[in-house]
Design a protein around this motif. Structure first.
Motif, PDB file in Angstrom:
ATOM      1  N   GLU A 194      48.730  45.755  41.387  1.00  0.00           N
ATOM      2  CA  GLU A 194      48.757  44.642  40.433  1.00  0.00           C
ATOM      3  C   GLU A 194      47.825  44.878  39.249  1.00  0.00           C
ATOM      4  O   GLU A 194      47.624  43.970  38.445  1.00  0.00           O
ATOM      5  N   ASP A 195      47.247  46.065  39.122  1.00  0.00           N
ATOM      6  CA  ASP A 195      46.214  46.270  38.104  1.00  0.00           C
ATOM      7  C   ASP A 195      46.363  47.606  37.385  1.00  0.00           C
ATOM      8  O   ASP A 195      45.904  48.634  37.861  1.00  0.00           O
ATOM      9  N   GLN A 196      46.973  47.571  36.202  1.00  0.00           N
ATOM     10  CA  GLN A 196      47.191  48.793  35.440  1.00  0.00           C
ATOM     11  C   GLN A 196      45.909  49.335  34.800  1.00  0.00           C
ATOM     12  O   GLN A 196      45.906  50.426  34.250  1.00  0.00           O
ATOM     13  N   ALA A 215      52.243  35.472  36.831  1.00  0.00           N
ATOM     14  CA  ALA A 215      52.798  36.367  37.858  1.00  0.00           C
ATOM     15  C   ALA A 215      53.469  35.517  38.938  1.00  0.00           C
ATOM     16  O   ALA A 215      53.232  34.307  39.024  1.00  0.00           O
ATOM     17  N   LYS A 238      50.405  43.455  48.566  1.00  0.00           N
ATOM     18  CA  LYS A 238      49.430  43.897  47.567  1.00  0.00           C
ATOM     19  C   LYS A 238      48.601  45.049  48.143  1.00  0.00           C
ATOM     20  O   LYS A 238      48.260  45.052  49.324  1.00  0.00           O
ATOM     21  N   LYS A 247      46.336  41.793  30.120  1.00  0.00           N
ATOM     22  CA  LYS A 247      47.175  40.848  30.867  1.00  0.00           C
ATOM     23  C   LYS A 247      47.869  39.872  29.919  1.00  0.00           C
ATOM     24  O   LYS A 247      47.376  39.589  28.830  1.00  0.00           O
ATOM     25  N   TRP A 305      54.586  43.630  33.722  1.00  0.00           N
ATOM     26  CA  TRP A 305      54.916  44.050  35.088  1.00  0.00           C
ATOM     27  C   TRP A 305      53.817  43.590  36.036  1.00  0.00           C
ATOM     28  O   TRP A 305      52.673  43.389  35.640  1.00  0.00           O
ATOM     29  N   TRP A 306      54.195  43.458  37.316  1.00  0.00           N
ATOM     30  CA  TRP A 306      53.256  43.008  38.341  1.00  0.00           C
ATOM     31  C   TRP A 306      53.842  43.341  39.700  1.00  0.00           C
ATOM     32  O   TRP A 306      55.052  43.349  39.888  1.00  0.00           O
ATOM     33  N   GLY A 307      52.994  43.597  40.671  1.00  0.00           N
ATOM     34  CA  GLY A 307      53.429  43.741  42.057  1.00  0.00           C
ATOM     35  C   GLY A 307      54.316  44.941  42.316  1.00  0.00           C
ATOM     36  O   GLY A 307      55.377  44.817  42.913  1.00  0.00           O
ATOM     37  N   THR A 310      48.122  37.261  35.817  1.00  0.00           N
ATOM     38  CA  THR A 310      47.790  38.672  36.047  1.00  0.00           C
ATOM     39  C   THR A 310      48.952  39.622  35.760  1.00  0.00           C
ATOM     40  O   THR A 310      48.921  40.769  36.198  1.00  0.00           O
ATOM     41  N   MET A 311      49.967  39.157  35.035  1.00  0.00           N
ATOM     42  CA  MET A 311      51.053  40.065  34.648  1.00  0.00           C
ATOM     43  C   MET A 311      50.473  41.106  33.694  1.00  0.00           C
ATOM     44  O   MET A 311      49.849  40.768  32.691  1.00  0.00           O
ATOM     45  N   ASN A 312      50.620  42.390  34.017  1.00  0.00           N
ATOM     46  CA  ASN A 312      50.148  43.470  33.162  1.00  0.00           C
ATOM     47  C   ASN A 312      51.018  43.555  31.920  1.00  0.00           C
ATOM     48  O   ASN A 312      52.240  43.466  32.008  1.00  0.00           O
TER      49      ASN A 312
END
Length: 175
Positions: free
Chosen positions: A29-31, A52, A173, A46, A157-159, A58-60
């Motif tokens: 979840e963390d670019q 998200a 996660k 974000k 993107w996320w997840g 937290t959507m990248n």
């Protein structure tokens, strides 16, 4: 064989795909983590407007300059035991902050060329997309999986999840 011995042997013998065993993507979840590499674009923090799927902001956000994206190399994920011919399924939620012609895809790069999921239109609602592929080269050959845009602009993107087998399972996660 007792059941416990069979389970142990089944997990060691990867000739039959095992789905849902775990998420093989680190920092799913963390670019901002260094394991996430970009080509032809930039990691832009974000989203401040689209939540998200878990309700957090937290959507990248990734800005693309054409067919560009963000990826992780297989060996960075810690699954050096991936075998040629093994099936994997990856999934990721993707969206866009603005309407328009933003298009995304998931791809598998085997060190020589890429196989694509097909292009999908992104909306302002995070949607989980999936892609199943067969590993065609050894992990030392630069194989990776990519979230990418097919046009210039940005995507969220996320997840991201990568798992063994041909079935997408519930998201897990991973840090």
């Amino acid at each position: 064989w007792p059941t416990s011995n069979f389970a142990i042997r089944s997990q060691r013998n990867r000739t039959q795909p095992l789905s849902g065993a775990s998420n093989l993507i680190r920092f799913s979840e963390d670019q901002s983590n260094a394991l996430w590499l970009s080509f032809g674009g930039s990691k832009d923090g974000k989203s401040t407007t689209i939540a998200a799927p878990d309700g957090t902001m937290t959507m990248n956000k990734f800005t693309a300059s054409g067919a560009t994206g963000i990826y992780q190399v297989f060996t960075a994920n810690g699954f050096a035991d991936a075998r040629i011919g093994e099936i994997f399924t990856c999934s990721v939620w993707m969206a866009t902050e603005v309407g328009g012609s933003t298009q995304g895809c998931i791809s598998y790069f085997n060190g020589l060329g890429s196989t694509y999921s097909g292009t999908f239109a992104l909306t302002q609602t995070p949607t989980r997309f999936t892609f199943t592929f067969t590993n065609t080269r050894g992990v030392a050959d630069g194989s990776n999986i990519t979230v990418e845009s097919k046009v210039a602009g940005h995507f969220l993107w996320w997840g991201y999840q990568l798992e063994r087998g041909s079935t997408m399972t519930a998201y897990t996660k991973r840090s």
